[in-house]
Enzyme design. Structure first.
Site, short mmCIF file in Angstrom:
data_model
loop_
_atom_site.label_atom_id
_atom_site.label_comp_id
_atom_site.label_asym_id
_atom_site.label_seq_id
_atom_site.Cartn_x
_atom_site.Cartn_y
_atom_site.Cartn_z
N SER A 148 65.18 91.05 82.86
CA SER A 148 64.02 90.69 83.48
C SER A 148 63.05 91.41 82.43
CB SER A 148 63.53 90.73 84.81
OG SER A 148 62.45 90.20 85.02
N SER A 205 61.26 86.76 83.16
CA SER A 205 60.25 87.83 83.03
C SER A 205 59.08 87.34 83.94
CB SER A 205 59.74 87.57 81.53
OG SER A 205 60.91 87.77 80.66
N ASP A 209 59.29 92.83 82.25
CA ASP A 209 58.25 92.57 83.16
C ASP A 209 57.01 93.66 82.69
OD1 ASP A 209 59.93 91.31 84.99
OD2 ASP A 209 61.01 93.10 85.53
#
Length: 751
Positions: free
Chosen positions: A295, A257, A297
């Site tokens: 991930s 992340s 984000d």
């Protein structure tokens, strides 16, 4: 090892497995300067006025590497005066708290806290408790705590849930403006990026005055993967560590992340803040992020422009916001700042031996070695140009201002970028393009935004007469003795006025005739030595002035005990030039005249120059104590450049034998190179007039390199001939200054 240490509370618990072997640098320390915009003073999110950052860092053996990073968006009670804000989700594999209300209402009412995935609840609890405790919130029954996270579970035993509510409150309470600790600090203590140790990173960008002069600051918590690209350098491939390579070749290797917090003082509403937040992801992409399925984000963006604050008690909010057509430069700013913040998070990190294994820091030496061959940067060349320029930018030089002498005059002159004389000075600097320049007689203005930064933004960052704009992201500025009141009658005229000849250095107000250093390379501020308050009496064999009429000391015992030797100041400013330190030794000794037969200014000029000569001579400077009480002086094999208006001619009727020779004949100084100009030759019939640096006919200004560590490749004095179209820049003092810019080109040699 260099380490940014403010503002972070680091809890160093037993058996901490964090290695200090890895070199820590910021990107610009090794010549990595993404983009085209200038940085703020600190190159940090805290360059946005009002933003503060606090951190609690938790390391304990191999098992615990985690913490809290708190960002305070603005001054005052955030719950009662909210800031407009937005959130953009690049990929939503995350557990950020507070997102729905930000999207619905377009505002933030609490500090922003970053931590690890399984401590988001503690983050919420800490933010809520802190907010409820603030004066004015006694009736508050709803708090939208904003807490972001990344998963540090490889290096940190995340299931312990080590972070507590008290840690969160402590991070908020200790938040400060100023430099931000990067790398293995706060919420970045246990994170990884691109297979290396990640962490906290920050950067900023400053728009020129013509584009509003706004600041954008970014802070990241990097914990993601991909194929690392450093400003065009394929670092991940060169180091054989990247997504889809050997042991990293699996579906989750680039997961992780990134939390991004973007702050600005530009008047953006929540709609355009969301647009700004989207562009931050372009900065992530520039670093080589793969933005994979796993991930998370997130970008949180806010504006703390005071006119846009939303009062809880107000029935309506009305304000002027930037038009859509004006926001594109801010988009570029957030892209560049995000990109550089990620690099800083990697380059400032350290090796960690953690819960499930070890992670190395990005090898700075290998990255540095790649750039000369592969990076191809042009703005920071292998040749270093150092210059000095007495710019005569003190208040009495601007009688048309209508203001009494004081720093308010120069503030006014610098505020709008229109003064013709200062525009010419900026053009001279743009034409000569020094990497480091000392400006003498630049009035000291404590607020850099009103003083030196205004000069940079409104004059140097703006093309003058078609010349390329120039930027200096790094500045050293400090008080001087000129105009600083003493309690004594130092000029012996029977009146102790505290000004003029009774100040510690002649001046009508504090800071007149000040000085400042501008640099394209980082200033190592925590290693600077200043000798502003060094006492003349403490110099062995000092040339104590004596009144020949009475054969008694010019200064009585009480005066001599307190008298400061430096008429302005003496500075040793270490500058990091691509990993090698260059000490800029700056001074502006008093003119050796404007006195009487006692020759008090002549003797002071001699000893001011001697002070710097002793400082740079390892066998002579034992007596020198700096303003912080530290013994000072340079050791053997130190690379330095002396710069300044020394008020000491080396030839002619203004030459005082034995004065400037203390430097030009010093065995540590290369005094063989004498900058010259055709304009100086034309100015006088004296055979040595080519070396003149002042309109009144003398070599007064010097740039002298050490014999160690340099190869001199060029030098000059900016003094065009009368037939030159550039003569307009120097035709008289009103055109620019009665001094000329002097420059020296050197190649750095040795380590």
């Amino acid at each position: 090892m260099r380490k940014r240490i403010l503002p972070a509370l680091v809890l160093l618990l037993p058996l901490m497995h964090v290695s200090a072997d890895a070199e820590q640098v910021r990107a610009r320390d090794i010549g990595i300067a993404p983009g085209v915009l200038a940085t703020g003073k600190l190159n940090s999110i805290t360059d946005v006025a009002g933003v503060r950052v606090g951190q609690v860092t938790l390391h304990n053996g191999k098992a615990v590497h985690t913490g809290v990073t708190a960002i305070i968006p603005a001054e005052g009670n955030l719950r009662q005066r909210k800031v407009p804000a937005a959130v953009y989700v690049g990929n939503g594999y995350g557990k950020m708290a507070g997102i729905s209300q930000i999207r619905e209402l377009g505002e933030i009412e609490t500090p922003v806290v970053l931590t690890n995935t399984l401590n988001v609840a503690e983050g919420i609890a800490g933010v809520v408790e802190w907010t409820l405790a603030q004066p004015g919130n006694e009736d508050v029954a709803s708090v939208n705590a904003v807490v972001g996270e990344t998963n540090d579970g490889f290096l940190n035993d995340i299931r312990r849930r080590t972070v507590t509510k008290a840690d969160v409150i402590q991070a908020i309470n200790t938040a400060q403006s100023g430099p931000v600790s990067e790398g293995n600090n706060g919420a970045g203590s246990g994170t990884r990026a691109f297979g290396w140790k990640g962490g906290i990173g920050t950067s900023s960008r400053l728009l020129p005055a013509s584009l509003g002069g706004y600041t954008v600051g970014v802070l990241v918590q990097s914990n993601f993967g991909g194929i690392l690209n450093i400003d065009g350098l394929k670092a991940g491939e060169a180091l054989n560590q990247h997504y889809l390579y050997n042991e990293l070749n699996n579906d989750t290797a680039a997961d992780g992340s990134i939390m991004i917090v973007a702050a600005t003082d530009a008047p953006l509403d929540d709609r355009n803040l969301e647009r700004l937040a989207k562009r931050a992801m372009a900065g992530v992409a520039r670093t080589g992020a793969s933005l994979t399925n796993g991930s998370g984000d997130y970008v949180i963006a806010f504006s703390n422009a005071d006119a846009l604050r939303r009062d809880e008690q107000s029935p309506a909010h009305s304000s002027t916001v930037m038009a859509n057509s004006q926001v594109s430069p801010l988009f570029e700013a957030v892209i560049e700042a995000t990109q550089e913040a990620i690099y800083n998070s990697l380059l400032m990190a350290e090796d960690v031996e953690g819960f499930h294994g070890s992670v190395k820091a990005l090898p700075v030496d290998k990255i540095r070695s790649m750039f000369p061959a592969e990076h191809g940067r042009t703005e920071l060349s292998d040749t270093l140009r150092v210059a000095t320029f007495n710019v005569s930018m003190e208040s009495t030089n601007y009688p048309s201002s209508g203001l009494p002498p004081g720093d308010g005059v120069l503030k006014k002159v610098l505020s709008d970028g229109t003064n013709p004389q200062v525009k010419n000075i900026a053009e001279i600097i743009q034409r000569t393009a020094p990497d480091i320049i000392l400006l003498n007689e630049f009035d000291y203005i404590k607020s850099q935004s009103d003083g030196v930064r205004a000069f940079i933004q409104n004059y140097l960052n703006v093309s003058q007469h078609g010349q390329p704009a120039i930027d200096y992201p790094y500045v050293y500025l400090a008080p001087v003795n000129t105009g600083e009141p003493s309690p004594f009658d130092l000029d012996n005229d029977g009146k102790a006025t505290g000004t003029g000849g009774d100040a510690w250095g002649f001046g009508l107000y504090p800071g007149q005739y000040g000085m400042v250093v501008l640099s394209k390379y980082p200033v190592v501020h925590d290693q600077v030595h200043s000798l502003q308050t060094f006492k003349w009496k403490d110099m062995p064999g000092a040339q104590k002035p004596v009144d020949p009429a009475t054969d008694t000391p010019w200064y009585n015992g009480e005066e001599w005990a307190e008298f400061r030797l430096s008429s302005k100041s003496h500075w040793d400013i270490p500058v990091n030039v691509k990993g090698r330190i260059v000490h800029v030794l700056a001074m502006h000794p008093t003119p050796p005249n404007f006195d009487g037969d006692e020759d008090r200014n002549g003797k002071r000029n001699h000893d001011e120059i001697r002070l710097m000569a002793d400082y740079l001579s390892p066998d002579k400077g034992e007596y020198i104590i700096d303003d912080e009480g530290k013994q000072s002086g340079l050791p053997e094999n130190t690379r330095f450049v002396l710069a300044g208006d020394f008020n000491a001619a080396d030839a002619g009727d203004k030459h005082r034998p034995g004065v400037i020779e203390q430097l030009i004949d010093n065995r540590y100084v290369n005094g063989n190179v004498i900058p010259e100009s055709e304009g100086g030759r034309e100015h006088s019939t004296e055979p040595y007039s080519r070396r003149f640096t002042a309109h009144w006919g003398a070599r007064a200004d010097y740039v002298l390199p050490s014999r160690y560590g340099f190869e001199v490749t060029g030098s000059g004095v900016f003094w065009p001939e009368k037939a030159s179209p550039l003569y307009r820049l120097v035709k008289d003092r009103e055109a620019s200054s009665d001094h000329r810019l002097v420059w020296l080109d050197v190649m750095l040699t040795g380590k």
